[in-house]
Scaffold this active site. Structure first.
Site, PDB file in Angstrom:
ATOM      1  CE  LYS A  22      -1.722   1.578   4.110  1.00  0.00           C
ATOM      2  NZ  LYS A  22      -1.430   2.998   4.372  1.00  0.00           N
ATOM      3  CG  ASN A  23       2.233   2.765   3.521  1.00  0.00           C
ATOM      4  OD1 ASN A  23       1.078   3.106   3.218  1.00  0.00           O
ATOM      5  ND2 ASN A  23       2.603   2.548   4.767  1.00  0.00           N
ATOM      6  CB  CYS A 117      -4.773  10.802  11.978  1.00  0.00           C
ATOM      7  SG  CYS A 117      -3.184  10.029  12.206  1.00  0.00           S
ATOM      8  NE  ARG A 122       0.434  10.547  10.321  1.00  0.00           N
ATOM      9  CZ  ARG A 122       0.005   9.553   9.542  1.00  0.00           C
ATOM     10  NH1 ARG A 122      -1.176   9.022   9.742  1.00  0.00           N
ATOM     11  NH2 ARG A 122       0.764   9.092   8.570  1.00  0.00           N
ATOM     12  CG  ASP A 308       3.011   1.410   9.319  1.00  0.00           C
ATOM     13  OD1 ASP A 308       2.615   2.274  10.127  1.00  0.00           O
ATOM     14  OD2 ASP A 308       3.304   1.662   8.138  1.00  0.00           O
ATOM     15  NE  ARG A 400      -7.392   4.512   5.671  1.00  0.00           N
ATOM     16  CZ  ARG A 400      -6.787   5.544   6.201  1.00  0.00           C
ATOM     17  NH1 ARG A 400      -7.163   5.991   7.376  1.00  0.00           N
ATOM     18  NH2 ARG A 400      -5.811   6.151   5.566  1.00  0.00           N
TER      19      ARG A 400
HETATM   20  N1  EPU Z   1       6.826  14.457  10.955  1.00  0.00           N
HETATM   21  C1  EPU Z   1       7.164  15.755  11.236  1.00  0.00           C
HETATM   22  N2  EPU Z   1       7.027  16.683  10.237  1.00  0.00           N
HETATM   23  C2  EPU Z   1       6.603  16.354   8.984  1.00  0.00           C
HETATM   24  C3  EPU Z   1       6.285  15.018   8.704  1.00  0.00           C
HETATM   25  C4  EPU Z   1       6.396  14.079   9.717  1.00  0.00           C
HETATM   26  O1  EPU Z   1       7.536  16.091  12.352  1.00  0.00           O
HETATM   27  O2  EPU Z   1       6.510  17.244   8.120  1.00  0.00           O
HETATM   28  C5  EPU Z   1       6.938  13.436  12.000  1.00  0.00           C
HETATM   29  C6  EPU Z   1       5.628  12.707  12.276  1.00  0.00           C
HETATM   30  O3  EPU Z   1       4.798  13.418  13.171  1.00  0.00           O
HETATM   31  C7  EPU Z   1       6.098  11.386  12.826  1.00  0.00           C
HETATM   32  C8  EPU Z   1       7.398  11.152  12.042  1.00  0.00           C
HETATM   33  O4  EPU Z   1       7.797  12.428  11.542  1.00  0.00           O
HETATM   34  O5  EPU Z   1       6.410  11.505  14.191  1.00  0.00           O
HETATM   35  C9  EPU Z   1       7.277  10.191  10.892  1.00  0.00           C
HETATM   36  O6  EPU Z   1       6.163  10.515  10.071  1.00  0.00           O
HETATM   37  P1  EPU Z   1       6.176  10.280   8.511  1.00  0.00           P
HETATM   38  O7  EPU Z   1       6.029  11.593   7.832  1.00  0.00           O
HETATM   39  O8  EPU Z   1       7.312   9.437   8.134  1.00  0.00           O
HETATM   40  O9  EPU Z   1       4.809   9.475   8.308  1.00  0.00           O
HETATM   41  P2  EPU Z   1       3.964   9.525   6.995  1.00  0.00           P
HETATM   42  O10 EPU Z   1       4.852   9.721   5.845  1.00  0.00           O
HETATM   43  O11 EPU Z   1       2.812  10.460   7.175  1.00  0.00           O
HETATM   44  C10 EPU Z   1       4.130   6.994   6.397  1.00  0.00           C
HETATM   45  C11 EPU Z   1       3.190   5.840   6.216  1.00  0.00           C
HETATM   46  C12 EPU Z   1       2.630   5.437   7.571  1.00  0.00           C
HETATM   47  C13 EPU Z   1       3.783   5.053   8.474  1.00  0.00           C
HETATM   48  C14 EPU Z   1       4.780   6.211   8.574  1.00  0.00           C
HETATM   49  C15 EPU Z   1       6.031   5.863   9.346  1.00  0.00           C
HETATM   50  C16 EPU Z   1       2.363   6.131   3.975  1.00  0.00           C
HETATM   51  C17 EPU Z   1       1.233   6.452   3.081  1.00  0.00           C
HETATM   52  N3  EPU Z   1       2.134   6.229   5.290  1.00  0.00           N
HETATM   53  O12 EPU Z   1       3.368   8.048   6.970  1.00  0.00           O
HETATM   54  O13 EPU Z   1       1.806   4.302   7.340  1.00  0.00           O
HETATM   55  O14 EPU Z   1       3.305   4.740   9.750  1.00  0.00           O
HETATM   56  O15 EPU Z   1       5.194   6.608   7.253  1.00  0.00           O
HETATM   57  O16 EPU Z   1       6.662   4.775   8.797  1.00  0.00           O
HETATM   58  O17 EPU Z   1       3.441   5.775   3.519  1.00  0.00           O
HETATM   59  C18 EPU Z   1       0.061   2.804   7.815  1.00  0.00           C
HETATM   60  O18 EPU Z   1       0.287   2.251   6.736  1.00  0.00           O
HETATM   61  O19 EPU Z   1      -0.705   2.314   8.684  1.00  0.00           O
HETATM   62  C19 EPU Z   1       0.680   4.090   8.098  1.00  0.00           C
HETATM   63  C20 EPU Z   1       0.214   4.918   9.024  1.00  0.00           C
END
Ligand code: EPU
Length: 433
Positions: A22-23, A117, A122, A308, A400
């Protein structure tokens, strides 16, 4: 609203195929906005999140057609729309991945801020700072991020956040940089296999990206990208969840069509629980008998144990012979599953940095409610191990990110059935699935 009825306590045995990740699929679908020729993606799982993004891309003038199981054909039919509405973005945060491709290819984007969320705060500051460094003019207006640029310009961007690199932040910046003028260097880039897959897809379109899989990615911008045929990598989270279903029920499960190298940290922890783990070419099997051993783990960015899978490991720890500690350094508030696992008889207490799990000899079936995607998977695992009948509610979260999980578990011998939640308190036992 659907729920899952599970009659637990049966060991799961057999082998099962794992779908595409998915990701990886979501940011790659979003990056297809950049392509000037049709894109064909193979191995895209049939998930609610994929449908949500297909709908959003449709609103953005990008036609997404499913051609047989797993195949998507994606093509821009109208390059003018640039607005990603709140109604779709709030349903799924990965929608935010259209921001970079839109501003790079169409010169403008207005994408709703996704908000918080169930995993906690986030923010998207790293996405915005990276795009601003590439020369986009960015401001927030009425809940939307508006980004504009005639043509982006290469830059050096440090994506280090307080909790490590951002995965979708890296996806957004990388997808934007491929069309920027000159050279971009991304420091502290996410190293997740899903980002590597995105980069490989972009290179097939004609991008020039190096350093994928390391924390420094270099991009030499090009003026146009073509089309591509690309197979999505296997879903390491689905694979691990299925293996854990074998481990928690004292069974023997093999997952096929996986990439064991993407799962090293996870398989080490599974081995540490006492499960017998074996890797072959494109397959992994787990066999377990007797009580699992407790583990101490901290979820970390790749190559660490993924956040995850933190909830699913907690389900395993709940039946281990001793006390485990579980921390999540990526999403420190991602613990909504704790109270629900306790409803199944687990003994989990929150601590300042995570949770302490005192393993019990036997969980017992109960009605529980899922709060998010991976929490749902943890509850399903715990219910499979629990004695008696459980009902897992709000499984739309599960849909999802897992393609027909109950069908795969049923093939392994689980007594699990999907039902519509009818009257309050309804508790029909499932037939053997
Ligand atoms: N963060 C910041 N600033 C930002 C972005 C992120 O401080 O601008 C922080 C977040 O709050 C968090 C950390 O950095 O503490 C990591 O967040 P990240 O941005 O890596 O998460 P994401 O990209 O929104 C993706 C996956 C998630 C997975 C996370 C971590 C996708 C579509 N989603 O989310 O997947 O948990 O990386 O590996 O790729 C899931 O599949 O259930 C899921 C939530």
């Amino acid at each position: 609203m659907d729920c899952l009825h599970i009659h637990g306590g049966l060991p799961l045995n057999g082998s099962v195929e794992v779908g595409g990740a998915k990701n990886a699929a979501l940011p790659i679908m979003a990056a297809s906005i950049l392509a000037s020729q049709p894109v064909r993606l193979i191995g895209v799982p049939e998930l609610v999140d994929v449908r949500t993004l297909s709908l959003l891309l449709g609103h953005l003038g990008v036609e997404v057609k499913r051609e047989g199981a797993g195949d998507l054909r994606i093509q821009t039919v109208d390059p003018r729309p640039t607005r990603a509405d709140y109604d779709l973005v709030r349903r799924m945060r990965a929608s935010f991945c259209v921001l970079g491709p839109l501003v790079a290819r169409r010169g403008r984007a207005a994408v709703a801020l996704p908000g918080g969320c169930n995993l906690g705060a986030r923010p998207v500051d790293l996405h915005l700072a990276g795009l601003a460094a590439l020369g986009a003019d960015i401001y927030i207006q009425r809940g939307y991020v508006v980004a504009r640029a005639r043509r982006l310009a290469g830059a050096t961007i440090d994506l280090a956040g307080p909790r490590g690199p951002s995965v979708t932040g890296t996806a957004n910046i990388l997808s934007a940089a491929v069309l920027a003028r000159g050279r971009t260097v991304i420091w502290n880039a996410a190293r997740e296999p899903e980002i590597v897959d995105l980069g490989r897809f972009l290179n097939k379109l004609g991008a020039r990206i190096e350093g994928l899989g390391s924390d420094t990615i270099e991009v030499l911008g090009v003026t146009e990208l073509g089309g591509a045929v690309h197979r999505i990598i296997p879903d390491r989270i689905e694979a691990a969840t299925l293996l854990m279903a074998g481990a928690i029920t004292g069974g023997a499960v093999r997952v096929n069509e996986v990439e064991p190298a993407h799962m090293s940290a996870v398989l080490s922890v599974l081995s540490a629980t006492g499960a017998d783990v074996h890797c072959g070419s494109g397959e992994v099997s787990v066999r377990s008998a007797g009580r699992l051993r407790p583990v101490d783990l901290a979820a970390l960015p790749y190559p660490g144990v993924p956040t995850d899978l933190q909830a699913q490991f907690m389900a395993l720890a709940a039946v281990a012979d001793g006390a485990s500690t579980i921390r999540d350094l990526v999403f420190p508030e991602r613990f909504l599953h704790v109270d629900e696992l306790n409803r199944l008889g687990a003994r989990v207490v929150r601590t300042s940095g995570g949770a302490r799990v005192d393993g019990v000899a036997q969980l017992s079936g109960a009605p529980v409610t899922a709060s998010d995607l991976r929490a749902s998977a943890a509850l399903v695992l715990a219910a499979l191990a629990a004695e008696g009948h459980s009902v897992v509610r709000r499984v739309h979260h599960l849909d999802r990110g897992y393609e027909r999980l109950e069908a795969k578990l049923a093939r392994l011998g689980a007594r699990i059935a999907r039902r519509q939640l009818t009257a309050v308190g309804s508790h029909q036992e499932p037939a053997t699935a």
